[in-house]
Design an enzyme around this catalytic site. Structure first.
Site, PDB file in Angstrom:
ATOM      1  N   TRP A  14      38.620  39.481  34.917  1.00 48.58           N
ATOM      2  CA  TRP A  14      37.348  38.900  34.524  1.00 48.58           C
ATOM      3  C   TRP A  14      37.122  39.056  33.023  1.00 48.58           C
ATOM      4  CZ3 TRP A  14      34.431  35.261  34.546  1.00 48.58           C
ATOM      5  CH2 TRP A  14      33.034  35.261  34.482  1.00 48.58           C
ATOM      6  N   SER A 112      37.936  34.267  38.647  1.00 50.17           N
ATOM      7  CA  SER A 112      38.733  34.428  37.425  1.00 50.17           C
ATOM      8  C   SER A 112      39.966  33.527  37.395  1.00 50.17           C
ATOM      9  CB  SER A 112      39.160  35.888  37.277  1.00 50.17           C
ATOM     10  OG  SER A 112      38.029  36.716  37.173  1.00 50.17           O
ATOM     11  N   LYS A 163      25.596  39.222  46.607  1.00 49.67           N
ATOM     12  CA  LYS A 163      26.449  38.270  47.334  1.00 49.67           C
ATOM     13  C   LYS A 163      27.788  38.896  47.700  1.00 49.67           C
ATOM     14  CE  LYS A 163      29.189  37.643  43.746  1.00 49.67           C
ATOM     15  NZ  LYS A 163      30.642  37.893  43.667  1.00 49.67           N
ATOM     16  N   SER A 226      38.433  35.580  46.464  1.00 53.89           N
ATOM     17  CA  SER A 226      37.430  36.640  46.388  1.00 53.89           C
ATOM     18  C   SER A 226      37.935  37.903  47.075  1.00 53.89           C
ATOM     19  CB  SER A 226      36.130  36.187  47.064  1.00 53.89           C
ATOM     20  OG  SER A 226      35.297  37.301  47.338  1.00 53.89           O
ATOM     21  N   ARG A 227      37.940  39.002  46.350  1.00 59.32           N
ATOM     22  CA  ARG A 227      38.401  40.269  46.930  1.00 59.32           C
ATOM     23  C   ARG A 227      37.467  40.749  48.036  1.00 59.32           C
ATOM     24  NH1 ARG A 227      39.751  40.901  41.358  1.00 59.32           N
ATOM     25  NH2 ARG A 227      37.705  41.766  40.901  1.00 59.32           N
ATOM     26  N   GLU A 253      33.939  45.132  44.683  1.00 58.82           N
ATOM     27  CA  GLU A 253      32.708  45.842  44.371  1.00 58.82           C
ATOM     28  C   GLU A 253      31.744  45.904  45.551  1.00 58.82           C
ATOM     29  OE1 GLU A 253      32.019  47.752  42.111  1.00 58.82           O
ATOM     30  OE2 GLU A 253      32.960  47.198  40.221  1.00 58.82           O
TER      31      GLU A 253
END
Length: 308
Positions: A14, A112, A163, A226-227, A253
């Site tokens: 990022w 990213s 989110k 998306s992780r 996160e």
């Protein structure tokens, strides 16, 4: 456009993406990470803009290493998460450490890898100091990266943070192959829950219908890039959290945000049924199938647009 010196703290995907966007606009960009071997205070000397793109757990460490920030420097925080000690957002940590410093929050549907590929994207920069927000807008805007301004930094920041919890739930939904109807219901009620949390915190409800709320929710909850989505998806397939995190590139996160969010929700009596089930799922107190049943069997209630 005036060319400036910009320093990115954090050389992950990022931070690298943001630095590259600024460099393509002709700005002088330097990167700093814990592996740099340079003193952070020396690297940021003379910088017009400092971008913090570290994980939330690293924010306090960076604040301590910076010492002081002089002149007209603008701090841009691109971190999404909540501080486990105080439940504060990253921008609140920065503002408390450097009183009077213009702090700008950057968030939006910004995967990213897509940005690195030059695919079109949009984001939001938000601050109570609108001149600072407009300056950051100018530095990052390009034909492939559209930047909007906003005067509700807390709402923009919470949209990008909350989110991630919903993305874990969405991943579980897809991992269990529950279908489009179920996922649409989940995301709709997830947005309602985000607004309920945000307005309790002091953010504006309408902010969550923008790019950093609904926009980021749609991107993160529908992309294997998306992780956080990947964590939920693999939980839905029956893998353990430890196994998933060991094979994950970077930090999800949402895994760290969820327990902090639940702590705050309990302290402020905020109703968070989806987040609470994600919390229990991460603790292995329930299975993905049990989480779905718990959501579906809650007490019947009306749906009102104002019933957040």
């Amino acid at each position: 456009m005036e060319k400036i010196k910009l320093v990115v703290i954090g050389a992950g995907a990022w931070g690298t993406s943001l630095g590259t966007l600024a460099a393509k606009n002709g700005h002088e960009v330097r990167f700093w990470s814990r592996r740099s071997g340079e003193r952070l205070s020396e690297v940021v000397a003379g910088a017009s803009i400092i971008v913090s793109a570290v994980s939330v757990k690293g924010v306090r460490e960076v604040v301590c290493q910076l010492g002081e920030i002089w002149g007209q420097t603008i701090l841009v925080t691109a971190t999404k998460g909540l501080d486990p000690e105080t439940t504060n957002t990253p921008s609140q940590i920065w503002q408390a450490a450097f009183e009077g410093l213009p702090v700008v929050v950057l968030a939006g549907p910004n995967l990213s890898k897509e940005i690195q590929q030059g695919l079109p994207a949009a984001t939001v920069v938000a601050s109570t100091v609108m001149d600072a927000a407009r300056k950051v807008q100018e530095v990052f805007s390009s034909s492939s990266f559209r930047v909007y301004t906003n005067s509700d930094p807390l709402g923009v920041e919470l949209g990008g943070t909350l989110k991630n919890v919903m993305a874990i739930a969405a991943g579980v939904c897809d991992g269990l192959e529950l279908g489009t109807n179920a996922k649409a219901a989940l995301l709709t009620r997830g947005l309602t829950e985000m607004i309920r949390i945000g307005t309790n915190w002091g953010a504006n409800a309408e902010t969550f219908y923008g790019l950093s709320g609904l926009g980021d929710l749609l991107a993160t909850c529908n992309s294997p890039l998306s992780r956080n989505y990947q964590v939920g998806y693999q939980l839905g397939l029956g893998k353990s959290l430890e196994e998933i995190l060991a094979g994950l590139e970077g930090t999800a996160e949402g895994v760290n945000t969820t327990p902090v969010l639940i702590q705050r929700a309990k302290e402020h009596n905020i109703y968070t049924p989806i987040s609470f089930l994600v919390y229990r799922l991460l603790l292995r107190e329930i299975t993905p199938q049990e989480a779905v049943s718990a959501l579906m069997l809650r007490d019947a209630k009306p749906e009102y647009a104002v019933d957040f």
